[in-house]
Motif scaffolding. Structure first.
Motif, PDB file in Angstrom:
ATOM      1  N   LYS A  86       0.827  -1.219   0.000  1.00 36.30           N
ATOM      2  CA  LYS A  86       0.000   0.000   0.000  1.00 36.30           C
ATOM      3  C   LYS A  86       0.856   1.261   0.000  1.00 36.30           C
ATOM      4  O   LYS A  86       1.949   1.282   0.582  1.00 36.30           O
ATOM      5  CB  LYS A  86      -0.909   0.027   1.243  1.00 36.30           C
ATOM      6  CG  LYS A  86      -1.673  -1.270   1.466  1.00 36.30           C
ATOM      7  CD  LYS A  86      -2.646  -1.210   2.624  1.00 36.30           C
ATOM      8  CE  LYS A  86      -3.186  -2.598   2.935  1.00 36.30           C
ATOM      9  NZ  LYS A  86      -2.388  -3.339   3.921  1.00 36.30           N
ATOM     10  N   SER A 243      -7.502  -6.390  17.798  1.00 41.65           N
ATOM     11  CA  SER A 243      -6.251  -5.831  17.279  1.00 41.65           C
ATOM     12  C   SER A 243      -5.891  -4.506  17.945  1.00 41.65           C
ATOM     13  O   SER A 243      -4.740  -4.077  17.892  1.00 41.65           O
ATOM     14  CB  SER A 243      -6.396  -5.637  15.768  1.00 41.65           C
ATOM     15  OG  SER A 243      -5.289  -5.004  15.232  1.00 41.65           O
ATOM     16  N   ALA A 276     -13.027 -17.269  16.599  1.00 43.38           N
ATOM     17  CA  ALA A 276     -12.269 -16.582  15.538  1.00 43.38           C
ATOM     18  C   ALA A 276     -12.685 -17.112  14.164  1.00 43.38           C
ATOM     19  O   ALA A 276     -12.903 -16.343  13.217  1.00 43.38           O
ATOM     20  CB  ALA A 276     -10.768 -16.788  15.760  1.00 43.38           C
ATOM     21  N   SER A 294      -1.787 -13.144  12.765  1.00 36.71           N
ATOM     22  CA  SER A 294      -1.383 -13.781  14.024  1.00 36.71           C
ATOM     23  C   SER A 294       0.099 -14.121  13.923  1.00 36.71           C
ATOM     24  O   SER A 294       0.586 -14.457  12.851  1.00 36.71           O
ATOM     25  CB  SER A 294      -2.175 -15.059  14.299  1.00 36.71           C
ATOM     26  OG  SER A 294      -1.707 -15.625  15.518  1.00 36.71           O
ATOM     27  N   HIS A 296       1.172 -16.571  15.808  1.00 35.35           N
ATOM     28  CA  HIS A 296       1.210 -17.945  16.325  1.00 35.35           C
ATOM     29  C   HIS A 296       0.804 -18.944  15.248  1.00 35.35           C
ATOM     30  O   HIS A 296      -0.324 -18.891  14.743  1.00 35.35           O
ATOM     31  CB  HIS A 296       0.267 -18.069  17.519  1.00 35.35           C
ATOM     32  CG  HIS A 296       0.586 -17.106  18.615  1.00 35.35           C
ATOM     33  ND1 HIS A 296       1.712 -17.222  19.400  1.00 35.35           N
ATOM     34  CD2 HIS A 296      -0.043 -15.987  19.039  1.00 35.35           C
ATOM     35  CE1 HIS A 296       1.745 -16.222  20.269  1.00 35.35           C
ATOM     36  NE2 HIS A 296       0.693 -15.459  20.059  1.00 35.35           N
ATOM     37  N   GLU A 302      -5.631 -22.151  12.214  1.00 32.39           N
ATOM     38  CA  GLU A 302      -7.050 -22.034  12.612  1.00 32.39           C
ATOM     39  C   GLU A 302      -7.758 -20.986  11.748  1.00 32.39           C
ATOM     40  O   GLU A 302      -8.840 -21.225  11.204  1.00 32.39           O
ATOM     41  CB  GLU A 302      -7.066 -21.620  14.095  1.00 32.39           C
ATOM     42  CG  GLU A 302      -8.412 -21.279  14.674  1.00 32.39           C
ATOM     43  CD  GLU A 302      -8.257 -20.722  16.113  1.00 32.39           C
ATOM     44  OE1 GLU A 302      -7.322 -21.133  16.847  1.00 32.39           O
ATOM     45  OE2 GLU A 302      -9.076 -19.873  16.490  1.00 32.39           O
TER      46      GLU A 302
HETATM   47  P1  NAP Z   1      -7.100  -8.967  13.238  1.00 30.33           P
HETATM   48  O1  NAP Z   1      -6.506  -9.898  12.269  1.00 30.33           O
HETATM   49  O2  NAP Z   1      -8.579  -8.792  13.292  1.00 30.33           O
HETATM   50  O3  NAP Z   1      -6.672  -9.340  14.736  1.00 30.33           O
HETATM   51  C1  NAP Z   1      -5.361  -9.559  15.105  1.00 30.33           C
HETATM   52  C2  NAP Z   1      -5.357  -9.786  16.625  1.00 30.33           C
HETATM   53  O4  NAP Z   1      -6.112 -10.961  16.957  1.00 30.33           O
HETATM   54  C3  NAP Z   1      -3.987  -9.983  17.171  1.00 30.33           C
HETATM   55  O5  NAP Z   1      -3.981  -9.451  18.477  1.00 30.33           O
HETATM   56  C4  NAP Z   1      -3.847 -11.506  17.214  1.00 30.33           C
HETATM   57  O6  NAP Z   1      -2.934 -11.890  18.209  1.00 30.33           O
HETATM   58  C5  NAP Z   1      -5.254 -11.935  17.557  1.00 30.33           C
HETATM   59  N1  NAP Z   1      -5.637 -13.231  16.956  1.00 30.33           N
HETATM   60  C6  NAP Z   1      -5.337 -13.693  15.718  1.00 30.33           C
HETATM   61  N2  NAP Z   1      -5.879 -14.906  15.517  1.00 30.33           N
HETATM   62  C7  NAP Z   1      -6.544 -15.221  16.649  1.00 30.33           C
HETATM   63  C8  NAP Z   1      -7.311 -16.349  17.040  1.00 30.33           C
HETATM   64  N3  NAP Z   1      -7.493 -17.381  16.217  1.00 30.33           N
HETATM   65  N4  NAP Z   1      -7.850 -16.356  18.287  1.00 30.33           N
HETATM   66  C9  NAP Z   1      -7.671 -15.309  19.132  1.00 30.33           C
HETATM   67  N5  NAP Z   1      -6.967 -14.208  18.800  1.00 30.33           N
HETATM   68  C10 NAP Z   1      -6.394 -14.158  17.572  1.00 30.33           C
HETATM   69  O7  NAP Z   1      -6.514  -7.487  13.139  1.00 30.33           O
HETATM   70  P2  NAP Z   1      -5.601  -6.606  12.213  1.00 30.33           P
HETATM   71  O8  NAP Z   1      -4.188  -7.051  12.249  1.00 30.33           O
HETATM   72  O9  NAP Z   1      -5.910  -5.210  12.611  1.00 30.33           O
HETATM   73  O10 NAP Z   1      -6.198  -6.822  10.751  1.00 30.33           O
HETATM   74  C11 NAP Z   1      -5.733  -7.803   9.892  1.00 30.33           C
HETATM   75  C12 NAP Z   1      -4.866  -7.229   8.783  1.00 30.33           C
HETATM   76  O11 NAP Z   1      -5.609  -6.255   8.045  1.00 30.33           O
HETATM   77  C13 NAP Z   1      -3.647  -6.436   9.259  1.00 30.33           C
HETATM   78  O12 NAP Z   1      -2.618  -7.255   9.736  1.00 30.33           O
HETATM   79  C14 NAP Z   1      -3.316  -5.669   8.007  1.00 30.33           C
HETATM   80  O13 NAP Z   1      -2.655  -6.481   7.060  1.00 30.33           O
HETATM   81  C15 NAP Z   1      -4.715  -5.276   7.531  1.00 30.33           C
HETATM   82  N6  NAP Z   1      -5.128  -3.934   8.005  1.00 30.33           N
HETATM   83  C16 NAP Z   1      -5.270  -2.946   7.077  1.00 30.33           C
HETATM   84  C17 NAP Z   1      -5.604  -1.664   7.491  1.00 30.33           C
HETATM   85  C18 NAP Z   1      -5.785  -0.583   6.470  1.00 30.33           C
HETATM   86  O14 NAP Z   1      -5.857   0.599   6.842  1.00 30.33           O
HETATM   87  N7  NAP Z   1      -5.867  -0.926   5.199  1.00 30.33           N
HETATM   88  C19 NAP Z   1      -5.803  -1.375   8.859  1.00 30.33           C
HETATM   89  C20 NAP Z   1      -5.678  -2.428   9.767  1.00 30.33           C
HETATM   90  C21 NAP Z   1      -5.353  -3.702   9.338  1.00 30.33           C
HETATM   91  P3  NAP Z   1      -1.656 -12.853  17.919  1.00 30.33           P
HETATM   92  O15 NAP Z   1      -0.858 -12.254  16.799  1.00 30.33           O
HETATM   93  O16 NAP Z   1      -0.960 -12.854  19.228  1.00 30.33           O
HETATM   94  O17 NAP Z   1      -2.247 -14.199  17.562  1.00 30.33           O
END
Ligand code: NAP
Length: 342
Positions: A86, A243, A276, A294, A296, A302
């Motif tokens: 991006k 997140s 999840a 994640s 992990h 998962e």
């Molecule tokens: P997400 O994937 O909704 O959540 C990540 C969080 O959930 C972390 O704390 C992770 O911890 C935990 N998690 C992951 N799998 C899990 C599970 N099976 N059970 C319990 N907890 C779990 O949040 P996000 O990272 O904000 O969003 C995903 C992706 O979207 C980002 O990484 C990024 O690539 C993209 N994004 C884009 C924008 C944008 O502006 N375009 C903004 C935000 C995000 P652990 O790592 O400790 O497992």
């Protein structure tokens, strides 16, 4: 063997560009650089073929290392992967967008990117890459000086990116060049009005809209607008507040975690799945792409397995009824910033 079978079960969705995107990808936001190569390598090993990065995540070089390790070990070839990056807000102007697209592609160590998104619909003052230590909304680490806005319309940025698109299955050749290295273009954090504006002049149509999307922020009319315009929606932060807890976001602190929300837990118990997986399936069953993050490996596996079961209509509706228009990724409030985008 198991990896191959889960990978083959992830649907491929056709984009306006004519390329396919795997419906489940792996997100890189907030993965520390020192953990990123390993995380990406393990994600590919788990079966992910779609990786979602960004210049702003400051871990593209390390993500590229993880990819090269997976390729070296024969897990995948470059052609098996779908890589997104991006354009950050400081690089919307013609010259800077070109520079950034090259810099980011080189950082990953790739010849081309599968998808390049305008990260936010706002242009901020240029910061030379050599000084870009805080790829954020601020000029300083203490987050007191907000980077001023820059007078660059989205139409200028889009036209520049169009000139970097390689001829492809559905790309009209007059706008694309044989030296192009971007396969599909898209936008992120855009609302419907901006999509209507963009599609009024775009010669290379936007393939993807990436937005925050979870049961607390379902945005049904934005999804409908994107669908009518032929734009695939990717949902980010599908676990909602999860997140944002590590960022000490007050909205995330003060709400029931979606992973514990009653309709989610109930469906998970019936299906013998995790909350999840149910949250991800709620998205994929409605045709959205998801990109959970994640660090992990067990959670990576998962999360990837979120297309192989179905929620009932009643379960889908019960989860949708959690909607309360609650946005967590809002620079207008997260750090008291005066940039009111949403
Ligand atoms: P997400 O994937 O909704 O959540 C990540 C969080 O959930 C972390 O704390 C992770 O911890 C935990 N998690 C992951 N799998 C899990 C599970 N099976 N059970 C319990 N907890 C779990 O949040 P996000 O990272 O904000 O969003 C995903 C992706 O979207 C980002 O990484 C990024 O690539 C993209 N994004 C884009 C924008 C944008 O502006 N375009 C903004 C935000 C995000 P652990 O790592 O400790 O497992």
């Amino acid at each position: 063997m198991r990896t191959r079978s889960i990978t083959s079960k992830i649907p491929q969705l056709r984009l306006a560009s004519g390329y396919n995107i795997p419906q489940v990808g792996f997100g890189l936001w907030k993965i520390p650089p020192e953990q990123t190569a390993n995380a990406v390598y393990h994600a590919i090993k788990a079966g992910y073929r779609h990786i979602d990065g960004a210049y702003g995540y400051k871990n593209s070089v390390e993500a590229g290392e993880g990819i090269r390790r997976a390729i070296r070990e024969g897990l995948v070839s470059r052609a098996d992967l779908f890589i997104t990056s991006k354009l950050w807000n400081n690089y919307h102007a013609r010259r800077h967008a070109i520079e950034m697209a090259h810099v980011e592609t080189d950082a990953w160590g790739l010849d081309y990117l599968d998808l390049f998104l305008i990260h936010f619909p706002i242009a901020q003052q240029y910061i030379p890459l050599s000084e870009s230590r805080f790829p954020s909304w601020y000029l300083d680490a203490s987050r007191t000086r907000v980077t001023p806005r820059a007078p660059v319309p989205i139409s200028e940025t889009w036209q520049v990116l169009e000139s970097l698109v390689a001829p492809g299955p559905e790309q009209p050749s007059p706008t694309t060049t044989s030296s192009g290295f971007l396969r599909s273009l898209g936008v992120s954090n855009f609302n419907a009005q901006l999509l209507y504006d963009l599609t009024s002049h775009a010669r290379v149509p936007p393939s993807v809209l990436q937005v925050e999307h979870h049961p607390y922020l379902a945005q049904p009319s934005l999804l409908r607008a994107a669908r009518d315009l032929g734009i695939q929606v990717t949902a980010y932060s599908t676990f909602g507040p999860q997140s944002f807890l590590e960022l000490d976001n007050p909205r995330a602190r003060d709400v029931v975690p979606l992973l514990q929300a009653e309709p989610v837990v109930r469906a998970a118990a019936r299906l013998r799945r995790t909350p999840a997986q149910v949250l991800l399936r709620w998205c994929t069953q409605r045709g959205l792409v998801v990109i959970p993050k994640s660090v992990h490996p067990d959670r990576m596996a998962e999360n990837l397995d979120c297309c192989s079961f179905d929620l009932t209509v009643e379960e889908m509706d019960a989860i949708s009824s959690l909607d309360r228009g609650l946005r967590f990724n809002d620079p207008g409030m997260t750090h008291g910033s005066p940039l009111h985008i949403f």
